[in-house]
Design an enzyme around this catalytic site. Sequence first.
Site, PDB file in Angstrom:
ATOM      1  N   GLY A   1       7.153  -7.762  -4.585  1.00 28.69           N
ATOM      2  CA  GLY A   1       6.998  -8.399  -3.280  1.00 28.69           C
ATOM      3  C   GLY A   1       5.543  -8.428  -2.853  1.00 28.69           C
ATOM      4  O   GLY A   1       4.634  -8.669  -3.651  1.00 28.69           O
ATOM      5  N   SER A   2       5.322  -8.153  -1.586  1.00 25.83           N
ATOM      6  CA  SER A   2       3.976  -8.278  -1.011  1.00 25.83           C
ATOM      7  C   SER A   2       2.958  -7.319  -1.600  1.00 25.83           C
ATOM      8  O   SER A   2       1.757  -7.559  -1.486  1.00 25.83           O
ATOM      9  CB  SER A   2       4.032  -8.119   0.504  1.00 25.83           C
ATOM     10  OG  SER A   2       4.692  -9.226   1.068  1.00 25.83           O
TER      11      SER A   2
END
Length: 191
Positions: free
Chosen positions: A23-24
Site C-alpha cells: 500500500g502507501s
Amino acid sequence: ELFSLDPEKPLLGRWYQENFFPGSTFKPVTATGGIERGGVTPDEPVYPERDAYQPVSANGEPVGQPISNFEGSTCGGTLILVLQVSCNSAFAEMGAEDVGADDMIEAAEAFGFNHDVPIDLPDPARSVFPTEVEGTPLVQNPAVVAQLAIGQNEVGATPLQMALVAAAVANGGEIMTPHVVREVRDDQGEV
C-alpha cells in the site's frame, strides 16, 4: 505436525516469510523513481488537486478504473506535499506518466524487490514487483502501473522489505543487510 496443518500458520515468521500488499508504504519507492528517473523535483510537477486519477493510454484514451484518494478526499501539489498526505492520485500519475513502467521496475528492484533477501534466516520470501501482466509487458498497461505505484495490484512485500525501504531512505539510499544475532562467540566458543 499439528502446527504445520494449522491454516493460521503459527510457526511462519510473517515479518520475513510472507508477502502483503505494501500500500502507501510503497510510495517512497515511487517517489525515488520519480526523482531519479522521472524528472520529479521538490518543485515540479505540481500534481492537480483532485479526488481520483484516471490512467490514460499512450494515445490519451482513458484506460482502467480511476484511482481514488482515501475516503474520496482531494489532494495534489508538489512532491513533499503529496508524500505528506499520501496522495494516491498524485502517486498513481507519477508512476504511470512521469516514471513509467520500465523505470518503476528499476526503482523497485533497486530497493530489493524481485531479488533474494539478504538475511541469515531460512526460507525468506522474495518481495515482488511484477514486470508483466498476464504475459503482457507493463509498458502496455498504464492502468496497472498506476496501481502498482501506490503499492496495490500484484505488488507483494514482506514487512522486512518495507523496513529496508524506510531504512534506505533514512540512510541516504544505502540498503542495509539485516542480520539476526543471539550472541557473538570467539574462536574458543566463548560469548
